[in-house]
Write an enzyme that holds these catalytic residues in place. Sequence first.
Site, PDB file in Angstrom:
ATOM      1  N   SER A  23       1.192  -1.251  -0.123  1.00 44.17           N
ATOM      2  CA  SER A  23       0.373  -0.102   0.038  1.00 44.17           C
ATOM      3  C   SER A  23       0.866   1.338   0.283  1.00 44.17           C
ATOM      4  O   SER A  23       1.940   1.329   0.524  1.00 44.17           O
ATOM      5  CB  SER A  23      -0.762   0.208   0.782  1.00 44.17           C
ATOM      6  OG  SER A  23      -1.696   1.651   1.515  1.00 44.17           O
ATOM      7  N   TYR A  46      -2.219  -0.977  10.575  1.00 43.90           N
ATOM      8  CA  TYR A  46      -1.495  -1.145   9.190  1.00 43.90           C
ATOM      9  C   TYR A  46      -1.302  -0.698   8.264  1.00 43.90           C
ATOM     10  O   TYR A  46      -0.425  -1.178   7.282  1.00 43.90           O
ATOM     11  CB  TYR A  46      -3.300  -0.691   8.849  1.00 43.90           C
ATOM     12  CG  TYR A  46      -3.266  -1.031   7.355  1.00 43.90           C
ATOM     13  CD1 TYR A  46      -3.497  -2.012   7.021  1.00 43.90           C
ATOM     14  CD2 TYR A  46      -3.082   0.531   6.170  1.00 43.90           C
ATOM     15  CE1 TYR A  46      -3.709  -2.380   5.805  1.00 43.90           C
ATOM     16  CE2 TYR A  46      -3.697   0.014   5.112  1.00 43.90           C
ATOM     17  CZ  TYR A  46      -3.624  -0.980   4.370  1.00 43.90           C
ATOM     18  OH  TYR A  46      -3.977  -1.321   3.324  1.00 43.90           O
TER      19      TYR A  46
HETATM   20  N1  LIG Z   1      -9.085   0.083  -1.079  1.00 41.95           N
HETATM   21  C1  LIG Z   1      -8.014   0.849  -0.634  1.00 41.95           C
HETATM   22  O1  LIG Z   1      -7.428   1.810  -0.249  1.00 41.95           O
HETATM   23  C2  LIG Z   1      -6.626  -0.283  -0.586  1.00 41.95           C
HETATM   24  C3  LIG Z   1      -5.263   0.506  -0.824  1.00 41.95           C
HETATM   25  C4  LIG Z   1      -3.856  -0.176  -1.010  1.00 41.95           C
HETATM   26  C5  LIG Z   1      -4.078  -1.718  -0.797  1.00 41.95           C
HETATM   27  N2  LIG Z   1      -5.095  -1.835   0.229  1.00 41.95           N
HETATM   28  C6  LIG Z   1      -4.478  -3.102   0.067  1.00 41.95           C
HETATM   29  O2  LIG Z   1      -5.437  -4.611  -1.431  1.00 41.95           O
HETATM   30  C7  LIG Z   1      -5.493  -5.211  -0.775  1.00 41.95           C
HETATM   31  C8  LIG Z   1      -7.401  -5.555  -0.705  1.00 41.95           C
HETATM   32  O3  LIG Z   1      -7.770  -5.068   0.187  1.00 41.95           O
HETATM   33  P1  LIG Z   1      -9.447  -3.704  -0.801  1.00 41.95           P
HETATM   34  O4  LIG Z   1      -9.918  -2.945  -0.189  1.00 41.95           O
HETATM   35  O5  LIG Z   1     -10.067  -5.120  -1.493  1.00 41.95           O
HETATM   36  O6  LIG Z   1     -10.966  -4.547   0.890  1.00 41.95           O
HETATM   37  P2  LIG Z   1     -11.630  -5.722   1.107  1.00 41.95           P
HETATM   38  O7  LIG Z   1     -12.894  -5.081  -0.249  1.00 41.95           O
HETATM   39  O8  LIG Z   1     -12.054  -5.525   2.289  1.00 41.95           O
HETATM   40  O9  LIG Z   1     -11.162  -7.034   0.551  1.00 41.95           O
HETATM   41  C9  LIG Z   1     -10.114  -7.959   1.601  1.00 41.95           C
HETATM   42  C10 LIG Z   1     -10.794  -9.190   1.231  1.00 41.95           C
HETATM   43  O10 LIG Z   1     -10.399  -9.553   2.485  1.00 41.95           O
HETATM   44  C11 LIG Z   1     -10.501 -11.343   2.355  1.00 41.95           C
HETATM   45  N3  LIG Z   1     -10.212 -10.908   4.225  1.00 41.95           N
HETATM   46  C12 LIG Z   1     -10.546 -10.286   4.854  1.00 41.95           C
HETATM   47  N4  LIG Z   1      -9.686 -10.698   6.684  1.00 41.95           N
HETATM   48  C13 LIG Z   1      -9.522 -12.342   5.695  1.00 41.95           C
HETATM   49  C14 LIG Z   1      -9.334 -12.914   6.485  1.00 41.95           C
HETATM   50  N5  LIG Z   1      -9.169 -13.061   8.079  1.00 41.95           N
HETATM   51  N6  LIG Z   1      -8.218 -14.355   6.183  1.00 41.95           N
HETATM   52  C15 LIG Z   1      -8.975 -14.666   4.679  1.00 41.95           C
HETATM   53  N7  LIG Z   1      -9.561 -13.532   3.776  1.00 41.95           N
HETATM   54  C16 LIG Z   1      -9.966 -12.071   4.365  1.00 41.95           C
HETATM   55  C17 LIG Z   1     -12.037 -10.643   2.667  1.00 41.95           C
HETATM   56  O11 LIG Z   1     -12.832 -11.439   2.380  1.00 41.95           O
HETATM   57  P3  LIG Z   1     -13.732 -12.063   4.060  1.00 41.95           P
HETATM   58  O12 LIG Z   1     -14.168 -10.764   4.732  1.00 41.95           O
HETATM   59  O13 LIG Z   1     -14.590 -12.800   3.282  1.00 41.95           O
HETATM   60  O14 LIG Z   1     -12.936 -13.295   4.896  1.00 41.95           O
HETATM   61  C18 LIG Z   1     -11.883  -9.720   1.554  1.00 41.95           C
HETATM   62  O15 LIG Z   1     -12.485 -10.903  -0.320  1.00 41.95           O
HETATM   63  C19 LIG Z   1      -5.658  -5.177   1.388  1.00 41.95           C
HETATM   64  O16 LIG Z   1      -4.333  -6.256   1.096  1.00 41.95           O
HETATM   65  C20 LIG Z   1      -5.159  -3.808   0.967  1.00 41.95           C
HETATM   66  O17 LIG Z   1      -4.490  -3.857   2.154  1.00 41.95           O
HETATM   67  C21 LIG Z   1      -6.154  -1.215  -0.344  1.00 41.95           C
END
Ligand SMILES: NC(=O)c1ccc[n+]([C@@H]2O[C@H](COP(=O)([O-])OP(=O)(O)OC[C@H]3O[C@@H](n4cnc5c(N)ncnc54)[C@H](OP(=O)(O)O)[C@@H]3O)[C@@H](O)[C@H]2O)c1
Length: 270
Positions: free
Chosen positions: A145, A158
């Site tokens: 990130s 985080y």
């Molecule tokens: N959105 C942003 O602004 C942003 C920016 C930079 C980086 N990121 C990174 O991108 C990645 C994806 O994030 P996102 O924004 O797409 O968030 P999201 O929509 O909340 O997706 C997170 C995913 O991780 C899964 N997950 C969460 N806890 C888990 C666990 N204990 N075991 C297995 N799976 C788990 C969730 O599925 P379940 O709840 O079904 O388990 C979901 O599929 C993350 O690593 C995040 O840090 C996001």
Amino acid sequence: MAHSASSKLGVAIVTGASSGIGAVYAERLARRGYDLVLVARREDRLQRIAADLRDRFQVRAEALVADLSEPGGVSAVADRISGDPSVTLLVNNAGFSALKPLTETPDEVIVRMIALNVTALTALSKAALVAFKARGAGVLINIGSGAGFAPYPGIPVYGATKAYVYLFTQSLQSEAEATAVRIQLVLPGAVISEGWDVAGGAELDPLPDSIVMTTEDCVDAALAGLDQGERVTAPSLQDASGLRDYEAMAGTLLQAMFDGKPAPRYGLGA
Ligand SMILES: NC(=O)c1ccc[n+]([C@@H]2O[C@H](COP(=O)([O-])OP(=O)(O)OC[C@H]3O[C@@H](n4cnc5c(N)ncnc54)[C@H](OP(=O)(O)O)[C@@H]3O)[C@@H](O)[C@H]2O)c1
């Protein structure tokens, strides 16, 4: 399971495929012709996404329900990587954030966040690197990130987990240098996803539209970076020279940190 033949590209495993960035990776990789293993905790969502991918792209797609903040969940996915020679790609995407100062973050949330964002990513990266080296091919994509570069208010744990992903993945890239294993580090900025609700972001003032990217643009840019052979892809960083300068400075600092003499400013010299 659809009656499709197995893909020539092999199987891509995407963690956190039930929503957000991971769901778009799953869709884009299926579109490219990969078979998919979709990992997350919410089985209903995974099954729905898998059925949709099978229908639309005639690939194999299956759900692997696992809680990656638990050792058993990590082993289930690691075993799949090690034991299935058709696995050729892993996206370590699952992760979550909590928008709170450390003193207001429950202990249990801290433990789960480090377990998922750091421990699971590390174990699955190792499983992939070992398996892909032995098979003479493979692609590992780790999602870090932009928040891992400097302290940002409200995300003390985080941001630090993502700083770990940055350093760890770059170390792995050095370790994999002379092998056929490709490792890409992806550094999204702010991306619209349920991740903001999970983090408690709904309570925050909305971020300005000008700094927020769609999940589709984020993943499409990340895959374009992969196709271009980038080691580090920052979809929303407009001028990549900043990243190159940062990496060069980090290398210089690393060298400079090691010296047998205390620095003169401490006044210990003869
Ligand atoms: N959105 C942003 O602004 C942003 C920016 C930079 C980086 N990121 C990174 O991108 C990645 C994806 O994030 P996102 O924004 O797409 O968030 P999201 O929509 O909340 O997706 C997170 C995913 O991780 C899964 N997950 C969460 N806890 C888990 C666990 N204990 N075991 C297995 N799976 C788990 C969730 O599925 P379940 O709840 O079904 O388990 C979901 O599929 C993350 O690593 C995040 O840090 C996001």
